[in-house]
Design a protein around this motif. Structure first.
Motif, PDB file in Angstrom:
ATOM      1  N   GLU A 107       0.828  -1.215   0.000  1.00  0.00           N
ATOM      2  CA  GLU A 107       0.000   0.000   0.000  1.00  0.00           C
ATOM      3  C   GLU A 107       0.856   1.257   0.000  1.00  0.00           C
ATOM      4  O   GLU A 107       1.897   1.315   0.651  1.00  0.00           O
ATOM      5  CB  GLU A 107      -0.913  -0.008   1.229  1.00  0.00           C
ATOM      6  N   ASN A 109       0.692   5.719   0.040  1.00  0.00           N
ATOM      7  CA  ASN A 109      -0.014   6.989   0.190  1.00  0.00           C
ATOM      8  C   ASN A 109       0.250   7.832  -1.054  1.00  0.00           C
ATOM      9  O   ASN A 109       1.321   8.393  -1.220  1.00  0.00           O
ATOM     10  CB  ASN A 109       0.476   7.708   1.443  1.00  0.00           C
ATOM     11  N   THR A 214      -5.094   6.418  -1.795  1.00  0.00           N
ATOM     12  CA  THR A 214      -4.456   5.142  -1.489  1.00  0.00           C
ATOM     13  C   THR A 214      -4.389   4.294  -2.748  1.00  0.00           C
ATOM     14  O   THR A 214      -5.410   4.054  -3.393  1.00  0.00           O
ATOM     15  CB  THR A 214      -5.230   4.370  -0.405  1.00  0.00           C
ATOM     16  N   TRP A 216      -1.723   0.961  -4.750  1.00  0.00           N
ATOM     17  CA  TRP A 216      -0.871  -0.186  -4.468  1.00  0.00           C
ATOM     18  C   TRP A 216       0.216  -0.274  -5.524  1.00  0.00           C
ATOM     19  O   TRP A 216      -0.039  -0.080  -6.708  1.00  0.00           O
ATOM     20  CB  TRP A 216      -1.696  -1.475  -4.462  1.00  0.00           C
TER      21      TRP A 216
END
Length: 250
Positions: A107, A109, A214, A216
């Motif tokens: 993950e 930010n 968010t 990935w």
């Protein structure tokens, strides 16, 4: 069809565990960061299955299509195996659509800058075999950056951007067995770059970062038409900084 991934050498003990089945993997990467949300890109639940695949400073926390079970780590390098006929591609006419490639994800930010790099060495056994880096949100919104074997058995840089359906872009030919791949964002722009030596970078693709807060990032291996293959990822890093020059990749 479709394809993709690279960066910094470090070795830690292998520790992998997924909530569906035991993993033989551990991975290397760094921390992440990201860009501003766009109204067209809506966040979804965390993809795949939770896992813990660690190498050096990077932990992959989610696994798509059994990636954690197909990963092993030794001497600071991650090897990720793909079974036969595994790929990610949303064919515009539906005939070649395939969403089965193993992908390890961490993950990020996206409201902060990030750079993911890795030295990628695929085992090229058949057409479209590749080692890949990913930017991923959900099955209909993702990009991949590949070192791939093409229809004429040449190895080259390939990128695929999926917004509902997938495009497919062949870039430069690369004759050596490994290549450094890099994905970088300053929160507004995402750039794809490759390097033969990890120092001098070539631009493959630039586009607007329209992803939500968010996202990935990850690594993958694919074997769309063959009996299966693997790719090795070394010197992997994920930092909360972006490159300075989006044309030169540094």
């Amino acid at each position: 069809m479709m394809r993709f991934c690279y960066v910094l050498p470090l070795a830690l003990a292998v520790l992998a565990g997924c909530n569906s089945a035991p993993s033989t993997a551990t991975t290397t990467a760094g921390q992440s960061a990201a860009a501003p949300a766009d109204s067209s890109a809506t966040a979804t639940a965390a993809p795949g299955e939770a896992c813990n695949v660690q190498v050096a400073g990077l932990t992959f926390t989610h696994s798509l299509n059994g990636a954690a079970q197909n990963a092993t780590v030794a001497a600071g390098r991650l090897t990720l195996r793909s079974d036969a006929k595994r790929d990610n591609f949303n064919d515009p006419d539906g005939k070649l659509t395939n969403n089965t490639a193993p992908v390890l994800l961490t993950e990020v930010n996206n409201r902060q800058p990030f750079t993911l790099t890795a030295n990628v060495t695929p085992e090229f056994l058949d057409m479209y075999d590749a080692g890949v880096l990913y930017v991923y949100l959900n099955p209909k919104l993702w990009q991949k950056f590949c070192f791939e074997r093409d229809e004429l058995a040449r190895t080259r840089i390939v990128s695929v951007r999926t917004i509902g359906t997938s495009d497919d872009n062949n870039h430069d030919l690369v004759k050596q067995k490994n290549v450094f791949l890099k994905i970088s964002s300053d929160t507004k722009t995402i750039g794809f770059y490759y390097s033969l030596d990890g120092r001098n970078w070539e631009l493959a693709r630039l586009y607007k970062n329209e992803y939500p807060a968010t996202i990935w990032l990850g690594v993958s291996t694919q074997a769309p038409v063959g009996k299966g293959t693997s790719a090795r990822f070394e010197s992997c890093t994920l930092t909360q900084t972006s490159i300075k020059d989006f044309r030169r990749g540094v």
